[in-house]
Design a protein around this motif. Sequence first.
Motif, short mmCIF file in Angstrom:
data_model
loop_
_atom_site.label_atom_id
_atom_site.label_comp_id
_atom_site.label_asym_id
_atom_site.label_seq_id
_atom_site.Cartn_x
_atom_site.Cartn_y
_atom_site.Cartn_z
N HIS A 1 11.01 38.20 -20.42
CA HIS A 1 11.71 38.76 -19.27
C HIS A 1 13.13 39.20 -19.67
N ASN A 2 13.82 38.32 -20.40
CA ASN A 2 15.19 38.63 -20.80
C ASN A 2 15.24 39.77 -21.81
N LEU A 3 14.22 39.84 -22.66
CA LEU A 3 14.17 40.95 -23.63
C LEU A 3 14.00 42.28 -22.92
N LYS A 4 13.25 42.25 -21.81
CA LYS A 4 13.09 43.47 -21.01
C LYS A 4 14.46 43.91 -20.47
N ALA A 5 15.24 42.92 -20.03
CA ALA A 5 16.58 43.23 -19.51
C ALA A 5 17.47 43.80 -20.61
N VAL A 6 17.36 43.22 -21.81
CA VAL A 6 18.15 43.72 -22.94
C VAL A 6 17.77 45.17 -23.22
N TYR A 7 16.46 45.41 -23.25
CA TYR A 7 15.99 46.76 -23.54
C TYR A 7 16.46 47.74 -22.47
N ALA A 8 16.35 47.31 -21.21
CA ALA A 8 16.73 48.21 -20.11
C ALA A 8 18.22 48.55 -20.17
N ARG A 9 19.05 47.54 -20.44
CA ARG A 9 20.50 47.80 -20.48
C ARG A 9 20.86 48.67 -21.69
N THR A 10 20.14 48.45 -22.81
CA THR A 10 20.36 49.30 -23.99
C THR A 10 20.01 50.74 -23.65
N TYR A 11 18.84 50.90 -23.01
CA TYR A 11 18.36 52.23 -22.67
C TYR A 11 19.39 52.99 -21.82
N LEU B 1 24.82 41.54 -21.64
CA LEU B 1 25.84 41.74 -22.69
C LEU B 1 25.19 42.20 -24.00
N LEU B 2 24.06 41.59 -24.29
CA LEU B 2 23.37 41.94 -25.53
C LEU B 2 22.89 43.40 -25.48
N GLY B 3 22.36 43.79 -24.34
CA GLY B 3 21.90 45.17 -24.16
C GLY B 3 23.05 46.15 -24.28
N MET B 4 24.17 45.78 -23.67
CA MET B 4 25.36 46.64 -23.77
C MET B 4 25.79 46.78 -25.22
N SER B 5 25.74 45.67 -25.95
CA SER B 5 26.17 45.68 -27.35
C SER B 5 25.28 46.57 -28.20
N LEU C 1 32.68 39.30 -30.52
CA LEU C 1 34.02 39.27 -29.93
C LEU C 1 34.04 40.07 -28.62
N GLY C 2 33.37 41.21 -28.63
CA GLY C 2 33.28 42.05 -27.43
C GLY C 2 32.63 41.28 -26.28
N MET C 3 31.56 40.54 -26.60
CA MET C 3 30.86 39.78 -25.56
C MET C 3 31.76 38.66 -25.03
N LEU C 4 32.51 38.06 -25.96
CA LEU C 4 33.44 37.00 -25.54
C LEU C 4 34.52 37.56 -24.61
N MET C 5 35.07 38.71 -25.01
CA MET C 5 36.12 39.32 -24.18
C MET C 5 35.55 39.74 -22.83
N SER C 6 34.35 40.27 -22.86
CA SER C 6 33.72 40.70 -21.62
C SER C 6 33.58 39.53 -20.66
N SER C 7 33.17 38.38 -21.21
CA SER C 7 33.02 37.18 -20.37
C SER C 7 34.37 36.74 -19.84
N LEU C 8 35.38 36.78 -20.70
CA LEU C 8 36.71 36.34 -20.28
C LEU C 8 37.30 37.25 -19.22
#
Lengths: 279, 325, 272
Positions: C7-17, C104-108, C156-163
């Motif tokens: 399920h989460n991999l689908k979300a990663v793929y969708a956000r990447t797309y 975040l992973l998808g965005m990255s 680092l980008g994911m960390l900053m995004s969270s912060l």
Amino acid sequence: MDLKQILRSLYASAWVGWQVESNWTEPFVFIGLQIIRPLASTLLFPLLYIVGMNFTGTPVDSTYLTYVFVGTAFLTPYIFAAETGGTIVSQDRERYGVMKSIYITTSSLPTYFFGRFLAIAAISLVSTVFSFILSYLFIVHILGYSLLLTPTSIPNILAALIAIYVGSVAIFYLLPSINFLTNKLQWSLTYYFLGLLYLLGDILFPVESLSPWAAPLKYVLPINQALNSVRASFGLDIEANLTYAFLISSLWVTLSLAVFGGAVRRARAKGLLDKIGWW
Amino acid sequence: MTFAAETVNLGRIFKNRGSVVKALEDVSLQIGRGQIFGLLGPNGAGKTTLVKILTTLLMPTSGKAYVYGYDVVNEAAKIRPLINLVSGADTPGYGLITVRENLWFYSMLYGLDRATAKQRIKTVIEQVGLKEVENELLRNLSTGYRQRMNLARGLVNEPAVLFLDEPTIGLDAVSARNIRRLIKEWVKGDSGRTVILTSHYMAEVEEMCAKVAVLNKGRIVAIGSPAELRSLVAEKTVAVIEAWFPSEAEPILDKIGNAYRTRDPATNVYRIRVVVDDWDETAEIVNIITSRGGKVLSLTKALPSFEDVYVKLVGGEEIVTDVET
Amino acid sequence: MLQTLKHNLKAVYARTYVRVISTFREPEWILTESLIPLLVVFAAATLYRVSGSEQLAGFAVVGGAMMAFWDNVLWLMASQFYWEKESGNLDLYIIAPISKMSILLGMSVGSIINTSVRAVLIVLIATYVLNIRVNVADPLAVLLVFVMTMSALYGLGMLMSSLYMLYGRGAYNLNDILSEPVYLLSGLYFPTIGRFSPFPWVVQFLASLIPLTFGIDGLRRTIILGQTVSEILPHIGVLSILSLVLIPLAWRTLIFMENLGRREGRLSLRWI
């Protein structure tokens, strides 16, 4: 509108400008951060030059190091003007939605923008002075290189600095003029402009080093003569004409105001003064 | 059977620079499944705060809240597959992808498999009336279509509980009516589906909801079906007064209780609806108006409406402009 | 467990797309956005040339390409949740039954794909115009450094995004202020770590905590100076450690900030 009203409007615009720039954090944090950023941009290219020389085993030429140092340090007012000038339209038109309400007041957009410029100029003046002093201390006292700064005339330095600020007013009107008519460049316009300035503005090297054909740009762009006047006032043996610097900067301001007026009129005609969202 | 949503003595306070705002206080509600439940109240009543808590976006500071029997604080992960949220004030989605692609994106966040996602997207596009723009980039859509797309997104995971926070805000009358029709159809189609709707449009709530909770200043001040709520003023009389005021006398209006008023800014003429127990009370109101130089232009008797229930419960503190129907 | 992962991999793929397809819907952006680093690269390269060290112009080219990644991390990773908050998407991510880390992973991944196209464009144009001598002795070394740099940098980008998730204008301004000091410290245009660094060791140590610093240095060594895997092992080591620290830290921070936002009610606050 009489002079008193214009001054009131100018004061209010400068005050708003100061609030927009600074009230997101504590005042001391704000001032600290406003020094760190220009400090980095002031040091970047002088250090690049030093590293390049060390890498090739060539002695550092203090005169050229000073040339680069003064160029990057006194570019700071332009950087501030370009950064705010390049985003002010998108901020006011889209984020805060105030552009239309300012436009329909009895004041005028040029007055409002000039007020905003004054706020930025005040901040950038502090940044320029502090980053100049701190960078100087770093290069001379920590890295141990010499900078040949022997001020020949303080009034001349101040006059040249004023010429730089006059030139930056033009930028503060020109970049918004473009953003009034398109929102596609709102994130990049500032950087295009600064990139071009680094190449053509006598900041890191005389523009004629690019090509002899580029030499006339020394007398066309507002920044070249002003920067070289600062350098000359600091004792560098360089050709500069302070009067011309004022003249060309003032010409650019006149031109930019005309362009700004035209852009606002066109934006109004096309319904872009309050347009938000994707377009 | 567990409730679609339930709150027990729910409270939420916000602290900001020394000041404390009680957004919700002691709210106890039980919302059964398979109905449209309305949360009605003026701005700042706590409707959106309640929705945020139930949709796991915000934690309560006191009391408990459950969705389908799951605790919103500790079991948020079990609630999320069951719900969706459509906020009329937002236009979520990505401008550079099409309506269909946006819906596909959100369907992936709910883990739908390819075939189900395809079928579901086709269905919601037809339900919501997006067929003609399904391949348009979202950024090219009008506000009405974007609201529809937002609703379609809210339906894409077939939530058991759909939260609608002011879904028709800012829409023209026709678009708002379409959205209301769609929501009613969606609930009718499957008796298990629940909609929790917030609104400050009384007509909208009256038209759509089986049951309504009226909130004011973070508290529930009444709960019941629209008919039950209407009975609160059934025995009352409503006076509709049109009056003009000199601007310096306008504060006197605050002295008129249980009133709902609108103003025509061009003429400064107020239209005031007042719920009175006895018609004789209107003489006192007329006195109040004329005492400061105001002029009564007309005084008529009207049948109590749902609007008057609201005025009685909320106290007419907020000037609400006419509702689109 | 496997179902959740799927399920989460689908979300990663969708956000990447979404990220990739959005960029390629307006391909002129790639070209125009590549021009900015190019202008500064040309300026830096000209400074090297004017001062007689033109053999280092290649350093500026690698830096210019990496500048695209740093800008991307700052403006389309770190502050992304701020944009999502503005449009109302963040609320929907929070209530969706997925780990927010998938977003975040998808965005990255999407960002890396998009920006790589820009970076390649910058390298090709700058190399051609400035006549840079590329000396790749070990392509595997280039690939290894690049992959590890991306992993640490986007960590680092994911960390900053969270912060930044709970902050509006402050995060935007902080980004603005961070960009140039990082240009300076990470050595976009000249080496800031090692023998030729102009900085004292304390500054070098601090600079090496920015993933870009070892990444750029490693890429320069493998692309311009022709070094091989065995010569850049310290770089790979440092970048691996940074990845191993930053990515889990981003994960923890994301959960912490999400809960903090839910407690304090700041998840949906706009432009404050």
